[in-house]
Design a protein around this motif. Structure first.
Motif, PDB file in Angstrom:
ATOM      1  N   GLU A 120      38.194  95.135  73.602  1.00 28.19           N
ATOM      2  CA  GLU A 120      38.154  93.682  73.487  1.00 28.19           C
ATOM      3  C   GLU A 120      38.664  93.309  72.096  1.00 28.19           C
ATOM      4  O   GLU A 120      38.115  93.712  71.087  1.00 28.19           O
ATOM      5  N   LEU A 121      39.710  92.519  72.074  1.00 29.20           N
ATOM      6  CA  LEU A 121      40.401  92.236  70.821  1.00 29.20           C
ATOM      7  C   LEU A 121      39.490  91.576  69.795  1.00 29.20           C
ATOM      8  O   LEU A 121      39.517  91.920  68.612  1.00 29.20           O
ATOM      9  N   GLU A 122      38.669  90.631  70.222  1.00 32.63           N
ATOM     10  CA  GLU A 122      37.801  89.919  69.286  1.00 32.63           C
ATOM     11  C   GLU A 122      36.770  90.838  68.647  1.00 32.63           C
ATOM     12  O   GLU A 122      36.297  90.586  67.537  1.00 32.63           O
ATOM     13  N   LEU A 123      36.417  91.901  69.337  1.00 36.17           N
ATOM     14  CA  LEU A 123      35.462  92.857  68.794  1.00 36.17           C
ATOM     15  C   LEU A 123      36.163  93.893  67.934  1.00 36.17           C
ATOM     16  O   LEU A 123      35.666  94.270  66.872  1.00 36.17           O
ATOM     17  N   ALA A 124      37.319  94.353  68.393  1.00 33.75           N
ATOM     18  CA  ALA A 124      38.038  95.404  67.677  1.00 33.75           C
ATOM     19  C   ALA A 124      38.635  94.897  66.376  1.00 33.75           C
ATOM     20  O   ALA A 124      38.574  95.569  65.335  1.00 33.75           O
ATOM     21  N   VAL A 125      39.232  93.699  66.405  1.00 34.66           N
ATOM     22  CA  VAL A 125      39.856  93.119  65.207  1.00 34.66           C
ATOM     23  C   VAL A 125      39.473  91.638  65.146  1.00 34.66           C
ATOM     24  O   VAL A 125      40.194  90.776  65.632  1.00 34.66           O
ATOM     25  N   PRO A 126      38.331  91.329  64.556  1.00 41.85           N
ATOM     26  CA  PRO A 126      37.823  89.950  64.586  1.00 41.85           C
ATOM     27  C   PRO A 126      38.757  88.913  63.959  1.00 41.85           C
ATOM     28  O   PRO A 126      38.850  87.792  64.450  1.00 41.85           O
ATOM     29  N   TYR A 127      39.416  89.284  62.864  1.00 41.33           N
ATOM     30  CA  TYR A 127      40.307  88.327  62.204  1.00 41.33           C
ATOM     31  C   TYR A 127      41.734  88.871  62.190  1.00 41.33           C
ATOM     32  O   TYR A 127      41.978  90.015  61.787  1.00 41.33           O
ATOM     33  N   ARG A 128      42.679  88.017  62.606  1.00 39.40           N
ATOM     34  CA  ARG A 128      44.092  88.395  62.667  1.00 39.40           C
ATOM     35  C   ARG A 128      44.915  87.242  62.086  1.00 39.40           C
ATOM     36  O   ARG A 128      44.760  86.090  62.510  1.00 39.40           O
ATOM     37  N   PHE A 129      45.771  87.559  61.129  1.00 40.71           N
ATOM     38  CA  PHE A 129      46.567  86.534  60.456  1.00 40.71           C
ATOM     39  C   PHE A 129      48.042  86.919  60.446  1.00 40.71           C
ATOM     40  O   PHE A 129      48.393  88.101  60.446  1.00 40.71           O
ATOM     41  N   ARG A 130      48.898  85.929  60.395  1.00 40.74           N
ATOM     42  CA  ARG A 130      50.345  86.173  60.459  1.00 40.74           C
ATOM     43  C   ARG A 130      50.924  86.666  59.136  1.00 40.74           C
ATOM     44  O   ARG A 130      51.801  87.522  59.116  1.00 40.74           O
ATOM     45  N   LEU A 131      50.476  86.108  58.024  1.00 44.50           N
ATOM     46  CA  LEU A 131      51.067  86.433  56.732  1.00 44.50           C
ATOM     47  C   LEU A 131      50.702  87.859  56.306  1.00 44.50           C
ATOM     48  O   LEU A 131      49.518  88.209  56.265  1.00 44.50           O
ATOM     49  N   PRO A 132      51.687  88.701  55.959  1.00 43.01           N
ATOM     50  CA  PRO A 132      51.379  90.053  55.465  1.00 43.01           C
ATOM     51  C   PRO A 132      50.959  89.993  53.995  1.00 43.01           C
ATOM     52  O   PRO A 132      51.760  90.206  53.082  1.00 43.01           O
ATOM     53  N   ALA A 133      49.704  89.679  53.778  1.00 38.75           N
ATOM     54  CA  ALA A 133      49.196  89.481  52.418  1.00 38.75           C
ATOM     55  C   ALA A 133      47.724  89.852  52.382  1.00 38.75           C
ATOM     56  O   ALA A 133      47.138  90.260  53.389  1.00 38.75           O
ATOM     57  N   SER A 134      47.129  89.727  51.218  1.00 39.55           N
ATOM     58  CA  SER A 134      45.689  89.948  51.086  1.00 39.55           C
ATOM     59  C   SER A 134      44.944  89.024  52.051  1.00 39.55           C
ATOM     60  O   SER A 134      45.360  87.886  52.275  1.00 39.55           O
ATOM     61  N   PRO A 135      43.834  89.481  52.632  1.00 39.11           N
ATOM     62  CA  PRO A 135      43.127  88.676  53.637  1.00 39.11           C
ATOM     63  C   PRO A 135      42.767  87.270  53.180  1.00 39.11           C
ATOM     64  O   PRO A 135      42.896  86.315  53.953  1.00 39.11           O
ATOM     65  N   HIS A 136      42.331  87.120  51.938  1.00 36.50           N
ATOM     66  CA  HIS A 136      41.923  85.784  51.479  1.00 36.50           C
ATOM     67  C   HIS A 136      43.104  84.819  51.485  1.00 36.50           C
ATOM     68  O   HIS A 136      42.963  83.648  51.845  1.00 36.50           O
ATOM     69  N   LEU A 137      44.290  85.309  51.121  1.00 34.99           N
ATOM     70  CA  LEU A 137      45.478  84.456  51.084  1.00 34.99           C
ATOM     71  C   LEU A 137      46.038  84.222  52.483  1.00 34.99           C
ATOM     72  O   LEU A 137      46.434  83.093  52.826  1.00 34.99           O
ATOM     73  N   ALA A 138      46.058  85.274  53.294  1.00 36.94           N
ATOM     74  CA  ALA A 138      46.562  85.129  54.665  1.00 36.94           C
ATOM     75  C   ALA A 138      45.722  84.126  55.448  1.00 36.94           C
ATOM     76  O   ALA A 138      46.246  83.329  56.228  1.00 36.94           O
ATOM     77  N   ALA A 139      44.407  84.150  55.224  1.00 37.50           N
ATOM     78  CA  ALA A 139      43.527  83.197  55.892  1.00 37.50           C
ATOM     79  C   ALA A 139      43.781  81.780  55.392  1.00 37.50           C
ATOM     80  O   ALA A 139      43.870  80.825  56.175  1.00 37.50           O
ATOM     81  N   ALA A 140      43.916  81.625  54.075  1.00 39.41           N
ATOM     82  CA  ALA A 140      44.118  80.303  53.495  1.00 39.41           C
ATOM     83  C   ALA A 140      45.409  79.657  53.990  1.00 39.41           C
ATOM     84  O   ALA A 140      45.465  78.438  54.186  1.00 39.41           O
ATOM     85  N   GLU A 164      46.568  79.740  56.819  1.00 37.37           N
ATOM     86  CA  GLU A 164      46.348  79.193  58.156  1.00 37.37           C
ATOM     87  C   GLU A 164      45.197  78.190  58.172  1.00 37.37           C
ATOM     88  O   GLU A 164      44.704  77.804  59.230  1.00 37.37           O
ATOM     89  N   GLY A 165      44.753  77.796  56.976  1.00 36.77           N
ATOM     90  CA  GLY A 165      43.663  76.837  56.891  1.00 36.77           C
ATOM     91  C   GLY A 165      42.342  77.407  57.362  1.00 36.77           C
ATOM     92  O   GLY A 165      41.470  76.660  57.836  1.00 36.77           O
ATOM     93  N   ARG A 166      42.163  78.689  57.201  1.00 38.48           N
ATOM     94  CA  ARG A 166      40.949  79.354  57.668  1.00 38.48           C
ATOM     95  C   ARG A 166      40.292  80.110  56.519  1.00 38.48           C
ATOM     96  O   ARG A 166      40.875  80.261  55.443  1.00 38.48           O
ATOM     97  N   GLU A 167      39.092  80.584  56.763  1.00 36.42           N
ATOM     98  CA  GLU A 167      38.386  81.420  55.797  1.00 36.42           C
ATOM     99  C   GLU A 167      37.585  82.464  56.560  1.00 36.42           C
ATOM    100  O   GLU A 167      37.005  82.183  57.614  1.00 36.42           O
ATOM    101  N   ILE A 168      37.564  83.671  56.032  1.00 34.18           N
ATOM    102  CA  ILE A 168      36.836  84.766  56.669  1.00 34.18           C
ATOM    103  C   ILE A 168      35.340  84.569  56.451  1.00 34.18           C
ATOM    104  O   ILE A 168      34.888  84.321  55.328  1.00 34.18           O
ATOM    105  N   ASP A 169      34.570  84.679  57.517  1.00 29.88           N
ATOM    106  CA  ASP A 169      33.123  84.511  57.472  1.00 29.88           C
ATOM    107  C   ASP A 169      32.462  85.889  57.474  1.00 29.88           C
ATOM    108  O   ASP A 169      32.501  86.590  58.488  1.00 29.88           O
ATOM    109  N   PRO A 170      31.869  86.324  56.365  1.00 29.54           N
ATOM    110  CA  PRO A 170      31.228  87.643  56.320  1.00 29.54           C
ATOM    111  C   PRO A 170      30.141  87.806  57.382  1.00 29.54           C
ATOM    112  O   PRO A 170      29.940  88.915  57.890  1.00 29.54           O
ATOM    113  N   ALA A 171      29.435  86.730  57.722  1.00 31.59           N
ATOM    114  CA  ALA A 171      28.380  86.821  58.737  1.00 31.59           C
ATOM    115  C   ALA A 171      28.967  87.200  60.088  1.00 31.59           C
ATOM    116  O   ALA A 171      28.375  87.980  60.843  1.00 31.59           O
TER     117      ALA A 171
END
Length: 248
Positions: A84-104, A106-113
Motif C-alpha cells: 500500500e503506497l500510503e503505508l510504504a512511502v507516506p510522503y512523496r514530492f516532485r522536487l528532487p531536493a531536501s524533504p523540507h524544501l520539496a514539501a514547501a 508544494e505548499g505542504r509540510e511533513i507531519d512527524p506524528a
C-alpha cells in the motif's frame, strides 16, 4: 532471531550512496529465509510518477529473487511487491531536493506524528521492518526536525551505508559521530561501490580504517552488479552478518 516486530533503519553518509539497493537486498534476503520482512521509506523526493523510484527498485529486486529461486519449505514465498503506497512511502514530492524544501514547494509540510503512526502500523504488520532514510543522516524533514532526530526518538537500530571509494572515511566517521551523539544503536556499516571498479588498494583500506577508527563492524562491500541476481549473490554474506547482528 527474535522475529517479533523488529525495525532497522538504513541510513547513509550522503545521497546516492546505494541505500535503496541495500534496503531492497536486505528485505529480499530476510524474506528468502522465511522472515516476514517489509519496506518503508518515510519521504521520497524527485517523484515523477505516483510510485517512487525507490519503491519500484525494491519491488524489482524482490521479483527478481522470486523468479530465480524456487521457494523451499523453509522460505516464505516472495510475491510481486504490492505494498500500500500510503503505508510504504507516506510522503512523496516532485522536487528532487531536501524533504523540507520539496514539501514547501508544494505548499505542504511533513507531519512527524503521521510518520510515527505509519511506522507503527507497518512495524505491527511485519517481523522485521526495513526503513530506508532519505539523503544523508542530517537531512531536515522540516525546518525544526532532522531525520536523525526522529530515528533517535524511535530508537531504531541503524545500518549505515557508505561509499567504498575516495572520501568515504571522512563522511563515514562524521556520520558515526552523529549517530553516537544521539545514542542511536549502531548495527554496523556496509560499503557500496560507486563505480564499477574502484581502486582495490583504496577500497580495501577504507573498510579496514572505518572499522578501526570508527570502532564498528563493517559487514562488507557490495560491488556494482549489472544484474539483480548477481547483486543478490554478492549481498548474501553481508545479509547473513546483518541478520546475525539483529539476533543479538
Amino acid at each position: 532471531m527474535d522475529r517479533k516486530n523488529q525495525a532497522i533503519f538504513v541510513g547513509a553518509t550522503d545521497t546516492g550512496v546505494g541505500k535503496t539497493l541495500i534496503s531492497g537486498l536486505l528485505v529480499a534476503y530476510l524474506r528468502g529465509r522465511g522472515i516476514k520482512a517489509g519496506y518503508q521509506k518515510w519521504v521520497a523526493t524527485g517523484c515523477a510518477a505516483d510510485e517512487p523510484e525507490d519503491l519500484l527498485t525494491v519491488a524489482q529486486l524482490l521479483e527478481a529473487m522470486n523468479s530465480a529461486r524456487p521457494v523451499g519449505p523453509e522460505a516464505e514465498a516472495v510475491p510481486a511487491w504490492r505494498a500500500e503506497l500510503e503505508l510504504a512511502v507516506p510522503y512523496r514530492f516532485r522536487l528532487p531536493a531536501s524533504p523540507h524544501l520539496a514539501a514547501a514547494e508544494e505548499g505542504r509540510e511533513i507531519d512527524p506524528a503521521l510518520l510515527k503512526a505509519r511506522f507503527a502500523e507497518a512495524l505491527a504488520a511485519h517481523e522485521v521492518l526495513v526503513v530506508e532514510g532519505v539523503g544523508g543522516l542530517l537531512v531536515p524533514l522540516t525546518r525544526q526536525l532532522l531525520l536523525l532526530d526522529l530515528v533517535a526518538e524511535l530508537e531504531l537500530p541503524t545500518l549505515l551505508v557508505a561509499r567504498s571509494g575516495l572520501g568515504t572515511i571522512n563522511h563515514t566517521l562524521l556520520s558515526l559521530e552523529a549517530l553516537r551523539r544521539r545514542e542511536i544503536p549502531l548495527l554496523g556499516v556496509v560499503c557500496s561501490d560507486e563505480e564499477p571498479e574502484p581502486p582495490k588498494l583504496i577500497a580495501s583500506d577504507n573498510l579496514a580504517t572505518i572499522a578501526a577508527l570508527g570502532r564498528t563492524r563493517v559487514f562488507g562491500r557490495l560491488p556494482r552488479c549489472r544484474q539483480s541476481i548477481a547483486a543478490h549473490a554478492a549481498f548474501a554474506p553481508i545479509g547473513a552478518g546483518i541478520a546475525a547482528a539483529l539476533a543479538t
